[in-house]
Design a protein around this motif. Structure first.
Motif, PDB file in Angstrom:
ATOM      1  N   GLU A  33      -6.902  -5.042   0.734  1.00 43.59           N
ATOM      2  CA  GLU A  33      -6.074  -5.444  -0.401  1.00 43.59           C
ATOM      3  C   GLU A  33      -4.988  -4.420  -0.706  1.00 43.59           C
ATOM      4  O   GLU A  33      -4.631  -4.186  -1.862  1.00 43.59           O
ATOM      5  N   SER A  34      -4.434  -3.808   0.347  1.00 41.99           N
ATOM      6  CA  SER A  34      -3.494  -2.712   0.144  1.00 41.99           C
ATOM      7  C   SER A  34      -2.452  -2.681   1.249  1.00 41.99           C
ATOM      8  O   SER A  34      -2.575  -3.342   2.281  1.00 41.99           O
ATOM      9  N   SER A  36      -0.585   0.399   3.513  1.00 40.27           N
ATOM     10  CA  SER A  36      -0.848   1.799   3.835  1.00 40.27           C
ATOM     11  C   SER A  36       0.214   2.360   4.769  1.00 40.27           C
ATOM     12  O   SER A  36       0.894   1.626   5.489  1.00 40.27           O
ATOM     13  N   VAL A  46      -2.889   5.248   1.422  1.00 41.09           N
ATOM     14  CA  VAL A  46      -2.574   4.004   0.717  1.00 41.09           C
ATOM     15  C   VAL A  46      -1.271   4.179  -0.060  1.00 41.09           C
ATOM     16  O   VAL A  46      -1.111   5.117  -0.844  1.00 41.09           O
ATOM     17  N   ASP A  49      -1.834  -0.491  -4.123  1.00 39.74           N
ATOM     18  CA  ASP A  49      -3.014  -1.338  -4.306  1.00 39.74           C
ATOM     19  C   ASP A  49      -2.516  -2.712  -4.732  1.00 39.74           C
ATOM     20  O   ASP A  49      -2.105  -2.901  -5.876  1.00 39.74           O
ATOM     21  N   CYS A  50      -2.563  -3.669  -3.798  1.00 37.94           N
ATOM     22  CA  CYS A  50      -1.907  -4.961  -4.003  1.00 37.94           C
ATOM     23  C   CYS A  50      -2.836  -6.049  -4.524  1.00 37.94           C
ATOM     24  O   CYS A  50      -2.374  -7.043  -5.080  1.00 37.94           O
ATOM     25  N   GLY A  51      -4.149  -5.911  -4.323  1.00 35.08           N
ATOM     26  CA  GLY A  51      -5.047  -7.016  -4.602  1.00 35.08           C
ATOM     27  C   GLY A  51      -4.835  -8.136  -3.595  1.00 35.08           C
ATOM     28  O   GLY A  51      -3.974  -8.061  -2.707  1.00 35.08           O
TER      29      GLY A  51
END
Length: 293
Positions: A33-34, A36, A46, A49-51
């Protein structure tokens, strides 16, 4: 063909590599969910943090990274993986300080939206593919290519059946698109977010076209995904196929300024480099105004 150089391992279903210009490569980690950054020495950091399920990336003009986020879906064996933080798909901007914002607003058509890949045009317009409800292949709806202007306004879009997937501009100025369920790569004339009629450029001999890229000589490298190969095309004719090995699932690729072809292997969780001495192609950048995520 020599074996690839493994740049990084332990990535969580990597996709959408983008050369960052400092020798590092941005990759999205769909199951992480990221998005990097992979340094030349393999260190993974990372960026945001995108979800959901980050599915593709594109470098912005100010060093930010744009992400096509499918909302939290990945194929896993005979079933599907759903993200812990699942939502309807969108396009995201990840700034260098890690701030994540959305761009372009809600995508057209019925949910679920499954943004897959994205790229900038020469005029700064951002083009993103929406693969539609590919978790239900028997009843899959037409997907779309959506154009987003620099101010974040959604411009034109065009429907494309059979799972529109990877997208990139070719050296001829046309927008190229992989249509996964037909094994074809199409090309569109585009201008200001408006689309001409698609033309078939090629059809893979096997597998499913996913992400792809061009080098500076106009050679096209198409990841064959479930076919475990990267197919190399010159003027629409297949020159060779780079076999990546069973169970690798090459998902997308980019050419670095160092002349290497960087490929993400989804199932083995690797970013690899084929040191081919390529001439890098032109990759357009831009900046899109974002809204709070």
């Amino acid at each position: 063909m020599t074996a690839p150089r493994v740049v990084a391992s332990g990535l969580r279903f990597p996709e959408g590599p983008s050369w960052l210009g400092d020798g590092s490569v941005a990759v999205v980690e769909m199951k992480g969910e990221s998005v990097s950054r992979v340094a030349p020495d393999g260190t993974v950091t990372v960026l945001g943090d995108c979800g959901g399920g980050p599915n593709g990336s594109a470098l912005g003009a100010a060093g930010e990274v744009y992400v096509a986020n499918n909302g939290g879906l990945s194929a896993e064996g005979t079933g599907y993986w759903h993200a812990p933080r699942e939502f309807d798909g969108c396009v995201q901007r990840v700034d260098q300080d890690g701030t994540v914002t959305t761009v372009g607003g809600p995508l057209p058509g019925d949910a679920p939206h499954r943004p897959n890949d994205l790229c900038f045009g020469q005029d700064g317009t951002l083009y993103v593919t929406d693969s539609a409800n590919w978790e239900d292949l028997r009843n899959i709806r037409p997907g779309r290519i959506v154009a987003i202007g620099p101010d974040g306004t959604r411009l034109g879009h065009v429907e494309v059946p059979a799972m529109p997937n990877g997208v990139a501009f070719g050296p001829d100025g046309r927008l190229y698109l992989s249509q996964s369920l037909t094994r074809k790569v199409l090309a569109f004339e585009v201008s200001g977010g408006e689309f001409g009629e698609p033309r078939q450029v090629l059809k893979l001999p096997s597998g499913m076209p996913d992400g792809f890229c061009f080098d500076g000589d106009g050679t096209l490298y198409v990841c064959g995904s479930i076919g475990n190969a990267v197919h190399v095309y010159v003027d629409g004719e297949r020159k060779e196929s780079i076999e990546t090995g069973d169970g690798t699932q090459p998902t997308n690729c980019c050419v670095g300024a160092d002349g290497s072809l960087y490929v993400t292997f989804g199932l083995t969780g690797q970013l690899v480099a084929y040191d081919l001495g390529l001439t890098p192609g032109t990759v357009h950048t831009g900046s899109i105004a974002g809204a709070a995520a």
